[in-house]
Design a protein around this motif. Structure first.
Motif, short mmCIF file in Angstrom:
data_model
loop_
_atom_site.label_atom_id
_atom_site.label_comp_id
_atom_site.label_asym_id
_atom_site.label_seq_id
_atom_site.Cartn_x
_atom_site.Cartn_y
_atom_site.Cartn_z
N LEU A 98 -5.53 0.90 4.42
CA LEU A 98 -6.46 0.16 3.55
C LEU A 98 -7.86 0.78 3.58
O LEU A 98 -8.54 0.80 2.55
CB LEU A 98 -6.51 -1.30 3.98
CG LEU A 98 -7.39 -2.23 3.13
CD1 LEU A 98 -6.97 -2.21 1.67
CD2 LEU A 98 -7.33 -3.66 3.69
N ALA A 99 -8.30 1.25 4.73
CA ALA A 99 -9.64 1.85 4.80
C ALA A 99 -9.77 2.99 3.80
O ALA A 99 -10.81 3.16 3.15
CB ALA A 99 -9.92 2.33 6.22
N ARG A 100 -8.72 3.78 3.68
CA ARG A 100 -8.74 4.92 2.76
C ARG A 100 -8.62 4.48 1.31
O ARG A 100 -9.28 5.04 0.41
CB ARG A 100 -7.60 5.88 3.12
CG ARG A 100 -7.40 7.03 2.16
CD ARG A 100 -6.28 7.94 2.63
NE ARG A 100 -5.04 7.22 2.89
CZ ARG A 100 -4.14 6.90 1.94
NH1 ARG A 100 -4.37 7.23 0.67
NH2 ARG A 100 -3.04 6.27 2.26
N MET A 101 -7.82 3.47 1.04
CA MET A 101 -7.50 3.10 -0.34
C MET A 101 -8.43 2.04 -0.93
O MET A 101 -8.45 1.85 -2.15
CB MET A 101 -6.05 2.60 -0.42
CG MET A 101 -5.02 3.66 -0.11
SD MET A 101 -3.32 3.05 -0.36
CE MET A 101 -3.31 2.79 -2.14
N LEU A 146 0.81 -1.21 0.00
CA LEU A 146 0.00 0.00 0.00
C LEU A 146 0.84 1.26 0.00
O LEU A 146 0.33 2.35 -0.32
CB LEU A 146 -0.94 0.02 1.20
CG LEU A 146 -2.08 -1.01 1.22
CD1 LEU A 146 -2.95 -0.79 2.44
CD2 LEU A 146 -2.91 -0.95 -0.06
N ILE A 147 2.13 1.17 0.33
CA ILE A 147 2.97 2.37 0.31
C ILE A 147 3.60 2.60 -1.05
O ILE A 147 4.32 3.58 -1.24
CB ILE A 147 4.04 2.35 1.42
CG1 ILE A 147 5.07 1.23 1.19
CG2 ILE A 147 3.40 2.21 2.79
CD1 ILE A 147 6.19 1.22 2.24
N ARG A 148 3.31 1.73 -2.03
CA ARG A 148 3.77 1.95 -3.40
C ARG A 148 2.87 3.00 -4.04
O ARG A 148 1.66 2.80 -4.22
CB ARG A 148 3.69 0.65 -4.19
CG ARG A 148 4.01 0.80 -5.68
CD ARG A 148 5.47 0.53 -5.97
NE ARG A 148 5.79 0.79 -7.36
CZ ARG A 148 6.85 0.31 -7.99
NH1 ARG A 148 7.70 -0.48 -7.34
NH2 ARG A 148 7.09 0.59 -9.24
N PRO A 149 3.41 4.18 -4.41
CA PRO A 149 2.55 5.28 -4.90
C PRO A 149 1.70 4.90 -6.11
O PRO A 149 0.56 5.34 -6.23
CB PRO A 149 3.56 6.38 -5.24
CG PRO A 149 4.75 6.10 -4.39
CD PRO A 149 4.82 4.60 -4.30
#
Length: 338
Positions: A112-115, A82-85
């Motif tokens: 994860l909730a945001r993405m 998830l930290i991969r832009p």
């Protein structure tokens, strides 16, 4: 194990007749947690950006795997993916491939909730979320970060976005959280998540793994059976790493991935691509095959496919953890990708 066979074009076959259909792609070796069984508190020397595959390079290599080598499932991992832009764009590009592979993600759940809505819109099918404890203090001690609420929020957000089935991966450690198996299963059942316990494997950066202190599949099942009725899952397991049981008659299930005490190497269908473009034909391999170099030297897709087939052909019959000559891979799980 059967005797070695000849190579097969068009698929990722090895000498023992196994065919890889499941590709695990590490997007980064970096992580925003510092789990004690994975890396030291200060972290690790991260890969320099020029060593990492670009978004376009990842998509191209995944495309080779899917369109030329028969891959049907793609799992993005890390580090923490998830930290991969560029993650949503990578997912969208892979979802646009023909044939379209099933696409999943293994994450620690932070962010994860945001993405989750954007990833679902891009084409992500489902997620696996790592969660080893429901106790805030234990979580902070295990991960060296006070982020349990974020992980729980990530699980809920994934379910709300439709990234289902949402699966939880849990590692039990003796004297730390080995009493939590029933509580974790109750939590999963209450929220409709699918729980998988994973035996701790010799993939820590510190090389501190000790089989004698590992919580085994038998111990995990004994703990669960003290609180639940478990019956063997009648469904065909196939190449799935988890052995599953029906909980209290079903339909809910719980799984155990017993890579150490109940190895499933004979049915393995996985191939791995690291964040710096190396093919690993086994999670515990001590050698890698460089696709990044070939790609950047101008190799066409068929040459890349040939390199990948050659790498998989050399796969060993088993991981050899029980062999006295077994050597832990130099790379840790965060660098290999699950």
């Amino acid at each position: 194990m059967s005797t070695p066979r000849t190579t097969t074009d068009g698929v990722l076959a090895d000498r023992y007749g196994r065919v890889a259909r499941d590709l695990r792609v590490s997007l980064t070796d970096k992580c925003n947690l510092r789990c004690t069984y994975c890396m030291p508190a200060e972290g690790l020397p991260w890969l320099a950006n020029p060593q990492l595959l670009t978004d376009d390079e990842i998509v191209r290599l995944v495309g080779v795997a899917v369109t030329r080598l028969g891959i049907t499932e793609v799992r993005f991992t890390g580090g923490e993916p998830l930290i991969r832009p560029g993650l949503p764009g990578i997912v969208a590009a892979v979802a646009a491939l023909t044939p379209r592979p099933r696409i999943s993600l293994t994450t620690n759940g932070i962010g994860l909730a945001r993405m989750a809505p954007a990833l679902r819109a891009a084409g992500l099918d489902r997620v696996n979320v790592s969660l080893d404890t429901l106790d805030r203090d234990r979580f902070t001690a295990l991960t060296r970060r006070d982020r349990l609420a974020d992980v729980l929020g990530g699980l809920a957000g994934a379910a709300e976005a439709g990234l289902t089935p949402v699966k939880i991966n849990s590692v039990l450690m003796r004297g730390t959280n080995d009493d939590e198996a029933p509580a974790l299963l109750r939590f999963a059942l209450a929220h409709g998540y699918e729980l998988r316990f994973i035996e701790q494997m010799p993939l820590d950066a510190q090389h501190d793994w000790d089989r004698s202190t590992m919580v085994t599949a038998d111990e995990i099942l004994a703990s669960l059976r003290a609180a639940f009725v478990l019956t063997p899952d009648p469904s065909e397991r196939g190449a799935a790493p988890a052995e599953t049981w029906l909980v209290d008659g079903g339909p809910a299930r719980v799984g155990v991935i017993a890579s150490v005490t109940r190895p499933f190497c004979g049915d393995c269908d996985r191939t791995r691509l690291t964040a710096d473009g190396q093919v690993r034909n086994c999670l515990f391999a001590t050698e890698e095959s460089d696709l990044r170099g070939a790609l950047r030297d101008g190799a066409d897709d068929e040459e890349l496919a040939r390199c990948w087939r050659s790498a998989m052909w050399a796969k060993r019959a088993g991981h050899g953890i029980d062999d006295p000559t077994f050597l832990q891979p130099a790379r840790s799980m965060s660098a290999i990708g699950g």
